[in-house]
Design a protein around this motif. Structure first.
Motif, PDB file in Angstrom:
ATOM      1  N   LYS A  79      -2.667   5.552  -2.734  1.00 49.01           N
ATOM      2  CA  LYS A  79      -3.615   6.554  -2.258  1.00 49.01           C
ATOM      3  C   LYS A  79      -2.849   7.859  -2.013  1.00 49.01           C
ATOM      4  CE  LYS A  79      -7.402   3.908  -0.211  1.00 49.01           C
ATOM      5  NZ  LYS A  79      -8.414   4.562  -1.050  1.00 49.01           N
ATOM      6  N   ASP A 107      -2.149   2.087   5.079  1.00 48.38           N
ATOM      7  CA  ASP A 107      -2.866   0.872   5.493  1.00 48.38           C
ATOM      8  C   ASP A 107      -4.126   0.668   4.648  1.00 48.38           C
ATOM      9  OD1 ASP A 107      -1.040   0.167   7.428  1.00 48.38           O
ATOM     10  OD2 ASP A 107      -2.162   1.054   9.091  1.00 48.38           O
ATOM     11  N   ALA A 108      -4.801   1.763   4.336  1.00 45.41           N
ATOM     12  CA  ALA A 108      -6.004   1.666   3.499  1.00 45.41           C
ATOM     13  C   ALA A 108      -5.640   1.195   2.087  1.00 45.41           C
ATOM     14  CB  ALA A 108      -6.714   3.023   3.439  1.00 45.41           C
ATOM     15  N   TYR A 153      -4.879  -2.514   2.246  1.00 40.42           N
ATOM     16  CA  TYR A 153      -6.116  -3.288   2.341  1.00 40.42           C
ATOM     17  C   TYR A 153      -6.729  -3.478   0.953  1.00 40.42           C
ATOM     18  CZ  TYR A 153     -10.890  -4.584   3.580  1.00 40.42           C
ATOM     19  OH  TYR A 153     -12.092  -5.235   3.661  1.00 40.42           O
ATOM     20  N   GLU A 154      -6.700  -2.427   0.147  1.00 39.59           N
ATOM     21  CA  GLU A 154      -7.237  -2.521  -1.217  1.00 39.59           C
ATOM     22  C   GLU A 154      -6.402  -3.476  -2.080  1.00 39.59           C
ATOM     23  OE1 GLU A 154      -7.926   1.154  -3.190  1.00 39.59           O
ATOM     24  OE2 GLU A 154      -9.309   1.912  -1.663  1.00 39.59           O
ATOM     25  N   ASP A 172      -2.307   5.685   8.216  1.00 35.52           N
ATOM     26  CA  ASP A 172      -3.678   5.232   7.943  1.00 35.52           C
ATOM     27  C   ASP A 172      -3.940   5.153   6.442  1.00 35.52           C
ATOM     28  OD1 ASP A 172      -4.117   5.129  10.653  1.00 35.52           O
ATOM     29  OD2 ASP A 172      -5.178   7.050  10.750  1.00 35.52           O
ATOM     30  N   LEU A 173      -3.417   6.103   5.689  1.00 30.57           N
ATOM     31  CA  LEU A 173      -3.625   6.114   4.241  1.00 30.57           C
ATOM     32  C   LEU A 173      -2.903   4.927   3.585  1.00 30.57           C
ATOM     33  CD1 LEU A 173      -5.172   8.063   2.359  1.00 30.57           C
ATOM     34  CD2 LEU A 173      -2.987   9.150   1.833  1.00 30.57           C
ATOM     35  N   GLY A 190       0.842  -1.185   0.000  1.00 32.71           N
ATOM     36  CA  GLY A 190       0.000   0.000   0.000  1.00 32.71           C
ATOM     37  C   GLY A 190       0.877   1.234   0.000  1.00 32.71           C
TER      38      GLY A 190
END
Length: 302
Positions: free
Chosen positions: A300, A283-284, A287-288, A280-281, A263
């Motif tokens: 991201k 990690d997001a 996840y994707e 957090d960005l 990520g």
């Protein structure tokens, strides 16, 4: 500090630099600078000095100003500074030490004294460096650990915030690592972690970039002053590099070889914002990448 230590000698008098070089060159690599501006450039250039001998009285930028600049920059703040000065008043020495110098040598230069002081401080630095490695290094893989990652991200986040520059973070997971551990056993899992860590570290070429193991099968890479294009290029190199290691993974639902998902996040920090926003960005995005089939990266930005 491995091998021969590097000393940076700074003095606006060429004769003094000659004396210092002659006294130290048999044991150390010696760099010299005739002014403060050049000293700051050499302090950042690889290989960085392990110790700086710094004249106080210099035109344009005196030694106190140079020392202040060195201690303000995270990349040079840990380099020991020894002041050299013909000013031997108590307040002069107190000023130098208050700015972060570790010693104050009064001129005229006496080679035997300089040699002894330098030798002692280099030994102290070797000890400090060893202790630092023990507390900031992941013992299994040999790369940086979570503590080092958090500290470094905090420093570089503040710099990016101050200079309004982009900073990127890559969050990395080994795909289906629990299944790998269950099938090949913990010794096999440890070997896999070490191989992946070496591969990730080998992809990083800039001294300012940091790869760390966060725990378990999780890794991360901090990329200061890096826009999203550079971060995604590195992420793909890492993904491809791990695949090219040809590590068999008989229990993977994604690929018969060990793969990673990544990520990638890039932001220019806002005033007052904490580095957790970048974490957090990333990690997001990770996840994707995992939800989208693994063995890939997602980006991201903001």
């Amino acid at each position: 500090m491995d091998g021969q230590a590097t000393i940076l000698a700074v003095d606006d008098c060429a004769e003094n630099l000659h004396i210092l070089s002659a006294a130290l060159k048999a044991q150390y690599k010696v760099k010299v600078a005739l002014n403060g501006k050049r000293a700051l450039e050499l302090a950042l250039a690889a290989p960085q000095p392990d110790l700086i001998l710094l004249d106080v009285m210099m035109p344009d930028m005196d030694g106190y100003e140079v020392c202040t600049a060195l201690k303000r920059d995270p990349q040079t703040a840990a380099i020991p500074v020894l002041f050299l000065s013909s000013r031997d008043e108590e307040q002069d020495e107190a000023m130098g030490l208050s700015l972060g110098a570790i010693d104050y040598i009064v001129k005229p230069i006496r080679p035997s004294i300089v040699q002894a002081r330098v030798r002692n401080h280099i030994e102290l630095k070797r000890t400090r460096d060893m202790l630092e490695r023990l507390t900031t290094q992941d013992h299994l893989t040999g790369i940086s650990n979570r503590r080092r990652l958090d500290d470094y991200l905090g420093v570089e986040w503040s710099r990016a915030q101050r200079e309004q520059q982009p900073i990127s973070l890559i969050a990395i997971d080994i795909d289906h690592f629990k299944a790998y551990n269950d099938h090949y056993g913990h010794p096999g899992g440890d070997q896999c972690l070490a191989e992946v860590a070496r591969t990730l570290a080998a992809c990083v070429t800039r001294p300012s970039d940091l790869v760390a193991r966060c725990g378990g099968e999780e890794f991360a890479c901090v990329l200061p002053a890096t826009p999203s294009a550079g971060a995604t290029t590195l992420a793909e190199q890492m993904r491809q590099g791990v695949l090219e290691r040809m590590l068999e993974h008989a229990r993977s639902d994604t690929h018969p070889l060990v793969t990673i998902s990544l990520g990638v996040a890039t932001v220019v920090p806002r005033c007052g914002e904490a580095p957790q926003a970048l974490v957090d960005l990333a990690d997001a995005a990770l996840y994707e990448a995992k939800s989208g089939g693994r063995n890939r990266f997602m980006l991201k930005t903001r």
